[in-house]
Design an enzyme around this catalytic site. Structure first.
Site, short mmCIF file in Angstrom:
data_model
loop_
_atom_site.label_atom_id
_atom_site.label_comp_id
_atom_site.label_asym_id
_atom_site.label_seq_id
_atom_site.Cartn_x
_atom_site.Cartn_y
_atom_site.Cartn_z
CB SER A 1 5.56 -1.90 12.18
OG SER A 1 5.29 -0.31 12.52
CE LYS B 1 -0.61 3.48 4.80
NZ LYS B 1 -0.18 3.73 6.41
N GLY C 1 3.19 2.04 11.60
CA GLY C 1 3.94 3.16 11.40
C GLY C 1 4.97 3.67 12.62
CG ASN D 1 -1.32 1.08 1.26
OD1 ASN D 1 -2.19 1.80 0.70
ND2 ASN D 1 -2.06 1.26 2.15
CD GLU E 1 -5.70 -1.31 8.67
OE1 GLU E 1 -4.80 -0.94 8.08
OE2 GLU E 1 -6.44 -0.44 8.46
CG HIS F 1 -5.82 1.67 5.18
ND1 HIS F 1 -4.70 2.36 6.47
CD2 HIS F 1 -4.75 0.65 5.35
CE1 HIS F 1 -4.19 1.99 6.39
NE2 HIS F 1 -3.58 1.18 6.37
CD GLU G 1 -3.25 5.61 6.47
OE1 GLU G 1 -1.60 5.12 7.57
OE2 GLU G 1 -2.68 5.89 5.18
#
Length: 262
Positions: free
Chosen positions: A220, A14, A180, A12, A174, A104, A106
């Site tokens: 991660s 992003k 991250g 991904n 996730e 996702h 985000e």
């Protein structure tokens, strides 16, 4: 009936890389993997560029016969109409997108996507023959308040509403607290949640669907920890973020089998 699930390593990107940079990355990645025996036989590789890169990557992959699947990072719940800025599943299908990321963390956080919106997007993907990669996960606060699996299980149950037993889906766990952060979940944590999510698929869509559905871990993921995740029986691949933007690192993740002993 036992079905062998081909591992899926999904990158991904992003909101990174313009269409010219995407060409350079795909070419570097292909070169880095040129001697790999995985190719399309034992591991499936899927790339999820920004929308502005999709046509470029599709053209390159087709022209050079590169064995990478193509995916999009989002989809509209609507097929067409006055929805400025949204992307129809019909458009993605025309670009040979095999996959689309839905839900996702985000998108849930920054665009206020609810479980119901995610479910409608899953239906949109299925209508157009694009496989939804359904993302579920919990924040650190969720984990402390509700315990392991509770939030992702609730998210997945809603996402699977009205999905037929024959529907082709991918589930991606996730943990938001790991994305991250540099601090991944342990392989045991990933296995526990992924196994629980598979049981949700079994309860909702049936045992055969659960057996064939791939459940990914994302958060991660790096070349130095991917093998430990892939040893777990219910982890069928990885949804990779930052690591997918560096050709050598992503190639090393894709070649996890060198370190798993398979």
């Amino acid at each position: 009936m036992v079905v062998s699930r081909k591992p899926l390593i999904a990158g991904n990107w992003k909101m990174n890389l313009d269409h010219l940079q995407s060409v350079a990355l795909v070419q570097k990645l292909h070169w880095a993997l040129k001697d790999a025996k995985h190719e399309s036989d034992t591991v499936e590789v899927a790339l999820f560029p920004p929308f502005t890169d999709l046509r470029t990557v599709q053209t390159l992959v087709d022209a050079d016969k590169i064995p990478f699947a193509l995916g999009a990072q989002d989809i509209s719940a609507h097929d067409s109409g006055a929805y400025t800025g949204e992307i129809s599943g019909a458009f993605l299908a025309k670009l040979d997108c095999s996959y689309v990321i839905i839900g996702h963390s985000e998108r849930r956080e920054h665009h206020n996507e609810t479980d119901e919106v995610v479910a409608s997007k899953v239906q949109a993907a299925l209508r157009h023959g694009v496989v939804p990669v359904i993302c579920v996960g919990e924040t650190a606060e969720d984990l402390e308040k509700f315990g392991a699996s509770a939030v992702p299980v609730g998210q997945l149950k809603i996402a699977l509403e009205n999905v037929p037993a024959t529907g082709d889906i991918v589930v991606a766990y996730e943990p938001v607290w790991a994305i991250g952060s540099g601090q991944a979940a342990t392989p045991e944590q990933a296995q526990d949640v992924c196994a629980t999510l598979r049981s949700v698929v079994a309860e909702t869509l049936g045992a055969d669907a659960a057996e064939r559905t791939r459940v990914l871990y994302g958060g991660s993921v790096k070349s130095n920890n991917i093998a430990s995740f892939m040893r777990e029986p219910d982890v069928d691949g990885a949804l990779v973020g930052g690591g997918s933007l560096v050709a050598d690192e992503f190639a090393a993740i894709i070649r996890f089998q060198k370190h798993v002993g398979v």
